[in-house]
Motif scaffolding. Sequence first.
Motif, PDB file in Angstrom:
ATOM      1  N   PRO A  67       0.911   3.939   5.317  1.00  0.00           N
ATOM      2  CA  PRO A  67      -0.076   4.694   4.529  1.00  0.00           C
ATOM      3  C   PRO A  67      -1.536   4.499   4.946  1.00  0.00           C
ATOM      4  O   PRO A  67      -2.404   4.677   4.097  1.00  0.00           O
ATOM      5  N   ARG A 122      -6.775  -6.319  -0.920  1.00  0.00           N
ATOM      6  CA  ARG A 122      -5.486  -6.572  -1.569  1.00  0.00           C
ATOM      7  C   ARG A 122      -5.326  -8.060  -1.863  1.00  0.00           C
ATOM      8  O   ARG A 122      -4.956  -8.456  -2.974  1.00  0.00           O
ATOM      9  N   LEU A 129      -9.808 -12.711   8.779  1.00  0.00           N
ATOM     10  CA  LEU A 129      -9.723 -11.238   8.794  1.00  0.00           C
ATOM     11  C   LEU A 129      -8.818 -10.780   9.934  1.00  0.00           C
ATOM     12  O   LEU A 129      -7.996  -9.881   9.771  1.00  0.00           O
ATOM     13  N   ARG A 130      -9.024 -11.426  11.088  1.00  0.00           N
ATOM     14  CA  ARG A 130      -8.226 -11.037  12.254  1.00  0.00           C
ATOM     15  C   ARG A 130      -6.737 -11.259  12.032  1.00  0.00           C
ATOM     16  O   ARG A 130      -5.901 -10.542  12.561  1.00  0.00           O
ATOM     17  N   PRO A 185      -3.800  -8.384   9.124  1.00  0.00           N
ATOM     18  CA  PRO A 185      -2.798  -7.313   9.257  1.00  0.00           C
ATOM     19  C   PRO A 185      -1.405  -7.847   9.598  1.00  0.00           C
ATOM     20  O   PRO A 185      -0.418  -7.463   8.965  1.00  0.00           O
ATOM     21  N   PRO A 237     -13.716 -14.464   3.400  1.00  0.00           N
ATOM     22  CA  PRO A 237     -12.867 -14.744   4.558  1.00  0.00           C
ATOM     23  C   PRO A 237     -13.730 -15.051   5.776  1.00  0.00           C
ATOM     24  O   PRO A 237     -14.842 -14.548   5.882  1.00  0.00           O
ATOM     25  N   ARG A 244       2.110  -8.253   6.944  1.00  0.00           N
ATOM     26  CA  ARG A 244       3.288  -7.447   7.260  1.00  0.00           C
ATOM     27  C   ARG A 244       4.461  -8.263   7.807  1.00  0.00           C
ATOM     28  O   ARG A 244       5.545  -7.728   7.988  1.00  0.00           O
ATOM     29  N   ALA A 287      -2.382  11.976   0.249  1.00  0.00           N
ATOM     30  CA  ALA A 287      -1.789  11.743  -1.065  1.00  0.00           C
ATOM     31  C   ALA A 287      -1.946  12.955  -1.978  1.00  0.00           C
ATOM     32  O   ALA A 287      -1.472  12.957  -3.099  1.00  0.00           O
ATOM     33  N   THR A 291      -4.601   2.727  -1.113  1.00  0.00           N
ATOM     34  CA  THR A 291      -4.790   2.279   0.273  1.00  0.00           C
ATOM     35  C   THR A 291      -5.928   1.286   0.388  1.00  0.00           C
ATOM     36  O   THR A 291      -6.740   1.354   1.298  1.00  0.00           O
ATOM     37  N   LYS A 292      -6.025   0.356  -0.558  1.00  0.00           N
ATOM     38  CA  LYS A 292      -7.106  -0.613  -0.390  1.00  0.00           C
ATOM     39  C   LYS A 292      -6.873  -1.432   0.873  1.00  0.00           C
ATOM     40  O   LYS A 292      -5.751  -1.520   1.384  1.00  0.00           O
ATOM     41  N   SER A 293      -7.931  -2.021   1.367  1.00  0.00           N
ATOM     42  CA  SER A 293      -7.830  -2.753   2.629  1.00  0.00           C
ATOM     43  C   SER A 293      -6.995  -4.022   2.432  1.00  0.00           C
ATOM     44  O   SER A 293      -6.818  -4.497   1.316  1.00  0.00           O
ATOM     45  N   ASP A 294      -6.507  -4.557   3.529  1.00  0.00           N
ATOM     46  CA  ASP A 294      -5.724  -5.787   3.470  1.00  0.00           C
ATOM     47  C   ASP A 294      -6.523  -6.883   2.774  1.00  0.00           C
ATOM     48  O   ASP A 294      -5.998  -7.621   1.936  1.00  0.00           O
ATOM     49  N   PHE A 295      -7.792  -6.999   3.164  1.00  0.00           N
ATOM     50  CA  PHE A 295      -8.587  -8.054   2.547  1.00  0.00           C
ATOM     51  C   PHE A 295      -8.741  -7.832   1.050  1.00  0.00           C
ATOM     52  O   PHE A 295      -8.607  -8.754   0.257  1.00  0.00           O
ATOM     53  N   ALA A 304      -6.722  -0.135   6.246  1.00  0.00           N
ATOM     54  CA  ALA A 304      -7.638  -0.933   7.063  1.00  0.00           C
ATOM     55  C   ALA A 304      -7.494  -2.406   6.693  1.00  0.00           C
ATOM     56  O   ALA A 304      -7.047  -2.732   5.604  1.00  0.00           O
ATOM     57  N   ALA A 305      -7.861  -3.282   7.623  1.00  0.00           N
ATOM     58  CA  ALA A 305      -7.847  -4.714   7.302  1.00  0.00           C
ATOM     59  C   ALA A 305      -9.020  -5.056   6.393  1.00  0.00           C
ATOM     60  O   ALA A 305      -8.920  -5.923   5.537  1.00  0.00           O
ATOM     61  N   PRO A 345       0.836  -1.208   0.000  1.00  0.00           N
ATOM     62  CA  PRO A 345       0.000   0.000   0.000  1.00  0.00           C
ATOM     63  C   PRO A 345       0.871   1.259   0.000  1.00  0.00           C
ATOM     64  O   PRO A 345       1.983   1.252   0.528  1.00  0.00           O
ATOM     65  N   THR A 346       0.362   2.281  -0.639  1.00  0.00           N
ATOM     66  CA  THR A 346       1.019   3.596  -0.600  1.00  0.00           C
ATOM     67  C   THR A 346      -0.055   4.607  -0.250  1.00  0.00           C
ATOM     68  O   THR A 346      -1.238   4.263  -0.174  1.00  0.00           O
ATOM     69  N   LEU A 347       0.343   5.853  -0.076  1.00  0.00           N
ATOM     70  CA  LEU A 347      -0.668   6.869   0.229  1.00  0.00           C
ATOM     71  C   LEU A 347      -1.661   6.997  -0.918  1.00  0.00           C
ATOM     72  O   LEU A 347      -2.815   7.368  -0.727  1.00  0.00           O
ATOM     73  N   GLU A 348      -1.193   6.678  -2.130  1.00  0.00           N
ATOM     74  CA  GLU A 348      -2.089   6.791  -3.294  1.00  0.00           C
ATOM     75  C   GLU A 348      -2.974   5.556  -3.442  1.00  0.00           C
ATOM     76  O   GLU A 348      -3.962   5.581  -4.156  1.00  0.00           O
TER      77      GLU A 348
END
Lengths: 610, 610
Positions: free
Chosen positions: B302, A136, A156-157, A160, A151, A164, B587, A130-134, B305-306, A125-128
């Motif tokens: 950035p 992604r 989901l838990r 994150p 999921p 990372r 951004a 920022t989709k959620s982890d899920f 959210a999860a 993710p970048t500032l531009e």
Amino acid sequence: MRKFEVTYEPSGRVVHTPEGTTLFNAAHWVGLAIESTCGGRGTCGKCKVKVLEGDLDPTPEDHRELPAEEITQGWRLACKSEVHADHVCEIPQLMKAPKAATAGVGRLVLLDPSLVKVHLELSKPTLEETKSDFQRVSDALDLAGYGGIEPTLEVLRSLPDALRADDFDVTAVVSGKHLVAVEPGDTCDRLYGVAVDVGTTTVVATLMDLRTGMAVGASSGLNRQAAFGADVISRINHSMSGSAAVAELQEAAVGTINSLLHELYREFSVERDNVYEAVVAGNATMLHLLLRVGPQPIALSPFVAAFLHPLDLRAAPLGLDIHPEGRVQTFPSLGAYVGADIVSDVLATGMAQEDTLRLLVDVGTNGEAVLGSAERAVATSAPAGPAFEGAHVRAGMRATEGAIEGVVLGEDVRLQIVGGNDLEPQGLCGSGLIDLVAQLRVSGMLDEAGRMLDPAELKGHPLAARIVEHDGARSFQLTDQIYVTQPEIRELQSAKGAVAAGIDILMEALGIAPEDVEEVLLAGAFGTYINPESARTIGLVPAVPLERIKAVGNTASEGAKMALLSFREREIGFELPKWIEYIELSADSGFNDRFIDKLRFPPIDKVTIP
Amino acid sequence: MRKFEVTYEPSGRVVHTPEGTTLFNAAHWVGLAIESTCGGRGTCGKCKVKVLEGDLDPTPEDHRELPAEEITQGWRLACKSEVHADHVCEIPQLMKAPKAATAGVGRLVLLDPSLVKVHLELSKPTLEETKSDFQRVSDALDLAGYGGIEPTLEVLRSLPDALRADDFDVTAVVSGKHLVAVEPGDTCDRLYGVAVDVGTTTVVATLMDLRTGMAVGASSGLNRQAAFGADVISRINHSMSGSAAVAELQEAAVGTINSLLHELYREFSVERDNVYEAVVAGNATMLHLLLRVGPQPIALSPFVAAFLHPLDLRAAPLGLDIHPEGRVQTFPSLGAYVGADIVSDVLATGMAQEDTLRLLVDVGTNGEAVLGSAERAVATSAPAGPAFEGAHVRAGMRATEGAIEGVVLGEDVRLQIVGGNDLEPQGLCGSGLIDLVAQLRVSGMLDEAGRMLDPAELKGHPLAARIVEHDGARSFQLTDQIYVTQPEIRELQSAKGAVAAGIDILMEALGIAPEDVEEVLLAGAFGTYINPESARTIGLVPAVPLERIKAVGNTASEGAKMALLSFREREIGFELPKWIEYIELSADSGFNDRFIDKLRFPPIDKVTIP
């Protein structure tokens, strides 16, 4: 069930498929493999076939995966195209030879598991962006051909941290539409599933390596529910005392499976958390108890199960010791007494997909029978009682060390004993009992009606002296300690009569005679040990040439293994209840007459010994 | 996002809908009701529309529900027909006036909940008809228009007893595709849901009677997470100490909600087990914590959210005290800092569905803003910090008894005090602080740059003497005890600058000027109490005529209520993220310049006071 005819070119193979079956599954039904990498989710776009005849509207998946031009030309995704008319369609040649394994009864199974691992090097993710982890993970899976994944809360838990831990390099574990786990790094070298056959007596667990398609190992043990009764009915009786009893039975079943799993994990150094799927076969009562669903109505007329359809559940709430978010997938049942074990048998033998007319018999407390071929198949269950297991025979015992498992009556008595013929016989197991009764018939000591002859009627018979009285009942003395009485033989006779009557009703339903049966498959543990000739002699199976009678072993486990190895086989297995007609004997007014008729043993001269 | 034009006849209403939206939802988007009784599952067949222009392939549901002839004529089920082209279609007139309730910001909501009860007088099993308990319920639901329902394990477990308790007379509780419960007898007179707004500060629960569409009662309380910090960032900081801290925060949130629920159940004599659905709005962090999903990455650049998508979960594992198998449905979020509360606001106000160009502002620790209309809508979040809540002001306090909530500076100082103006003022809440700063501007004591004037510059000003020094900082003495310092005003200035800069970026994105904004909606608790004129005076909202600025109250709760009352509204709400563009300020390279520009207060003469 309405059926349609689908012809697949260039092979010209024809399948008659129930309405609503997909073109993909119908092809697989007759052994034609269509390319697919997404497990039939309609997301990889590889299973396209060209429909040459018969109108077939494109689906939303077609619009998503195929260019408009191809749709106009008749191309459709086979996995999402349901058959509602007769069709002719063309299957493109496979791009490469698919990986396959042998499973079931000598069946070649494409290695294409519903459970897959997908290594994902995710964008960060970048500032531009920022989709959620899920999102992604979901987007990356979508690109890899696994769209629409859901999921669980626990996954989901975990996201994150999982994303990372290794800088957005992860492996997603997907089972059907479920996202089972997301693991840091590339863990694709560890992917296991377990096939479980929960028998009333014996539970078998087979650990499968889903990368190679090979069994890592198998383990079996007595179902701990045995403490609550030997058969299905006594287990259900126990469950009637309330939900605590149902829970007790569940814990016993789960405990049995888990100890087998732990044994396998230890012996083969496999981590529990790398086992993501369990496919479970078993009779309907066993599946109810495994899920802690009260089975009481199964035992009371009109004999109704709470569920018969296949279930796809999280492992954690069941207590099954695989990955907690792993899936437990049960086979469907045909009826309260023709359970998921039989459906798994049918899958493993391929009998509902091939042209050979086969009879499958799985005898336990109930005698389940399936008769048919790809054209049509029917199934039923006959209440056999525990006679075949030797349970009500005073000398009866399990097939453990010291059990008489084979009997030959000639000039003298010859016994085959589990563990070695030099052991002191301790009793008689099911196959030994059937052998004995068959041999009594062959040697003329038991008449067609099942009456043991008076020694006076057996003048000159070398074994006449072995017919003696015990507790006022005529008996056959097998050893000094072991004998079988006339009432005990009557009980076996009654059991085989019920099964034979059931088979007779199936043959009538298909309009065939015994000699039309091309193969008789004896399934289950009992089928493995029973002497086919004896089974035929007592009339348990139809009088067909001996070479047509085959013991096929634990096919329930084999079907479960196939469903683990191939989503194609799994779908076929789950659709089997649509293809097989279930005949409820209690509802058949002709059953009692037939049963009385079938109590008689076949005349010995009519037994065709090749 | 590609959009298509759909025209609905006979009204001629046009909607520009993102690709993939259904004809059903697109119609509802512009307030056109299409008949439906199955909640958009494609199973009742009532939502058919006639497609007059634009190719639209029939779906499997069309084939199942509609005669072939109607399909040829262009009839399609609107709920399953996705838009991938421009269309003109005709909606049949509704057969009867639908039941409706008022919810949201004066919106008429059709009473058509996703959660329904269906009374089923089931056929009893016989020896001839022995389908499973689940199949019996499922088939009956299918006939009633609720096909493809999935049971949870717990519902399966309950089935045998539930069906036999009242002789196969049962009530099925269905939420979306889930079979939530099967209850003996006819229980249709009890059907409740709860709308929950989990605010960082305040949690509001509204118990809804889904038969009448009326609120039974509402209850609110402070979020018990307050013990771990006042704002989102401090909560996330606490969560960073590990999963036990995340669990602690979850328990606090769930505990808060449950105590509100218990209060409602007690007061209105509603049984917990008759509450089958909770629709939850809240910012992204609150939703993460409610679900025990670690929110840490939300606070770190950035800012990810999860999850942002709507979730549909069982109540039991979350600990939410409704029916254990009841569903907890969360609203979707647009981004880590434009949460489900804002999406719910937008649903409640209808601002993305109507032609009026509106600006919605919800100010807390973050200032979230949404600008637009049915044509196009954009949203952002500006980091305001806790200034608006008066948190870093020495005299700051919550809006509880004794708080100064209004200030008028004229010849003298007049205060409005929470609980009555005769109470001894204890401090200053957010709205009081904004009022004070606005009044300082109006009365000429604060310049455009935000500098408090020297008493020497205010010769003759009646309140000049109230500008004094405290701890070396110029301050305004509001009462003997209460004063506000220059640095404290700077902090508010900075917060309003951030929000105003965000709004400015939204206006630029839509290419509009402040005067084009037809309505400014102040949402949330803050919006309810803030003086609209003061908000405009300090430049927090654009300089529009005062009558265009409206406090709309707790719209997050209202949106959740709408989603409970109508599956149509729920679907719209869940689709909103597709319709609203999210602009991430971090951004935006122009943000800092704009922020500095917006630090200045608007010139007083330019404020149009009507």
